[in-house]
Design an enzyme around this catalytic site. Structure first.
Site, PDB file in Angstrom:
ATOM      1  N   GLY A  47      18.170  13.352 -19.795  1.00  0.00           N
ATOM      2  CA  GLY A  47      18.325  14.795 -19.717  1.00  0.00           C
ATOM      3  C   GLY A  47      19.022  15.294 -20.968  1.00  0.00           C
ATOM      4  O   GLY A  47      18.749  14.828 -22.072  1.00  0.00           O
ATOM      5  N   CYS A  48      19.944  16.221 -20.824  1.00  0.00           N
ATOM      6  CA  CYS A  48      20.684  16.758 -21.970  1.00  0.00           C
ATOM      7  C   CYS A  48      21.420  15.639 -22.702  1.00  0.00           C
ATOM      8  O   CYS A  48      22.171  14.871 -22.097  1.00  0.00           O
ATOM      9  CB  CYS A  48      21.683  17.801 -21.487  1.00  0.00           C
ATOM     10  SG  CYS A  48      22.806  18.388 -22.765  1.00  0.00           S
ATOM     11  N   PHE A  49      21.212  15.544 -24.017  1.00  0.00           N
ATOM     12  CA  PHE A  49      21.855  14.438 -24.739  1.00  0.00           C
ATOM     13  C   PHE A  49      23.353  14.624 -24.893  1.00  0.00           C
ATOM     14  O   PHE A  49      24.079  13.670 -25.149  1.00  0.00           O
ATOM     15  CB  PHE A  49      21.192  14.151 -26.090  1.00  0.00           C
ATOM     16  CG  PHE A  49      21.009  15.307 -27.049  1.00  0.00           C
ATOM     17  CD1 PHE A  49      21.698  16.507 -26.938  1.00  0.00           C
ATOM     18  CD2 PHE A  49      20.115  15.170 -28.120  1.00  0.00           C
ATOM     19  CE1 PHE A  49      21.526  17.539 -27.840  1.00  0.00           C
ATOM     20  CE2 PHE A  49      19.926  16.199 -29.032  1.00  0.00           C
ATOM     21  CZ  PHE A  49      20.637  17.381 -28.883  1.00  0.00           C
ATOM     22  N   TRP A  50      23.854  15.842 -24.707  1.00  0.00           N
ATOM     23  CA  TRP A  50      25.297  16.028 -24.698  1.00  0.00           C
ATOM     24  C   TRP A  50      25.917  15.224 -23.562  1.00  0.00           C
ATOM     25  O   TRP A  50      26.960  14.592 -23.735  1.00  0.00           O
ATOM     26  CB  TRP A  50      25.662  17.503 -24.505  1.00  0.00           C
ATOM     27  CG  TRP A  50      25.203  18.432 -25.576  1.00  0.00           C
ATOM     28  CD1 TRP A  50      24.788  18.109 -26.843  1.00  0.00           C
ATOM     29  CD2 TRP A  50      25.105  19.860 -25.466  1.00  0.00           C
ATOM     30  NE1 TRP A  50      24.438  19.246 -27.529  1.00  0.00           N
ATOM     31  CE2 TRP A  50      24.625  20.338 -26.720  1.00  0.00           C
ATOM     32  CE3 TRP A  50      25.363  20.776 -24.452  1.00  0.00           C
ATOM     33  CZ2 TRP A  50      24.416  21.691 -26.952  1.00  0.00           C
ATOM     34  CZ3 TRP A  50      25.161  22.124 -24.689  1.00  0.00           C
ATOM     35  CH2 TRP A  50      24.696  22.576 -25.926  1.00  0.00           C
ATOM     36  N   CYS A  51      25.271  15.254 -22.382  1.00  0.00           N
ATOM     37  CA  CYS A  51      25.778  14.525 -21.216  1.00  0.00           C
ATOM     38  C   CYS A  51      25.733  13.020 -21.446  1.00  0.00           C
ATOM     39  O   CYS A  51      26.712  12.309 -21.194  1.00  0.00           O
ATOM     40  CB  CYS A  51      24.954  14.867 -19.981  1.00  0.00           C
ATOM     41  SG  CYS A  51      24.987  16.614 -19.501  1.00  0.00           S
TER      42      CYS A  51
END
EC number: 1.8.4.11
Length: 214
Positions: A47-51
């Site tokens: 999913g979001c690569f920040w996570c």
């Protein structure tokens, strides 16, 4: 000689439905006694690569996590371009790790317990092919292990829906822009970080409390 089966039960509660995971760790016979390390690279999309970057950077033995794009057909894409969903790339992250400290098996455990691998082309409110669940294997050993874990989870019906994780060969990885590296660390008060990443990160750290960096 086959490795013994280690059975552990974990509660999965990371922003989607809580799942009780009876997760069996067992190295497939085909890959026993074939060390590659000590320094290796794994590439995942959750999913979001920040996570993903925020979670995996907590693990002991992980040397560096880099947010970026992979799996698509456009060379040197930018964030805005990837967000259109037309590049074929996933928001992903490279994990450089010391395999004498943390194994690829343990990274796979973290992968499956850090997101919902049954959501097709989305994670939560992040929707699009760029948010798909994916494992980009760097060698045949990683390929076999990824397939093995998926077969075990599927066979034991750990999830109420089919696993849709893409397993594909790693080709090229494009580092994301500087602002996306260590995003949570650098922007802890930003809304997405506080209300999406932080609760997931706290649960991830609870699950893997014995494998975190000091």
């Amino acid at each position: 000689m086959k490795n013994p089966i280690l059975l552990f039960i974990l509660m999965l509660s990371l922003g989607f439905s809580a799942l009780r995971a009876n997760f069996i760790r067992k190295t497939p016979p085909e890959v026993i006694n074939k060390p590659v390390g000590p320094v290796e690279t794994a590439t995942f999309a959750t999913g979001c690569f920040w996570c993903g970057e925020a979670k995996f950077s907590q693990l002991k033995g992980v040397i560096k996590v880099t947010a970026g794009y992979t799996g698509g057909h456009v060379a040197h894409p930018g964030y805005e371009e990837v967000c259109t969903g037309t590049t074929g790339h996933a928001e992903a992250f490279n994990v450089v790790f010391d395999s004498s400290v943390i194994s690829y098996d343990e990274l796979l455990q973290a992968f499956f317990l850090s997101h919902d691998p049954t959501q097709l082309n989305r994670q939560g409110n992040d929707v699009g092919t760029q948010y798909r669940s994916a494992i980009f294997y760097h060698n045949e050993e990683q390929h076999k292990k990824a397939q093995y874990y998926i077969s075990q989870l599927t066979g034991k019906k750990i999830y109420p829906r089919p696993i849709v994780t893409e397993v594909t060969a790693f080709r090229v990885f494009y580092d994301a822009e500087k602002m996306h590296q260590d995003y949570y660390k650098n922007n802890p008060e930003q809304g997405y970080c506080r209300y999406v990443i932080q609760p997931q990160l706290e649960e991830f750290k609870r699950i893997f409390k014995n494998k975190l960096k000091q």
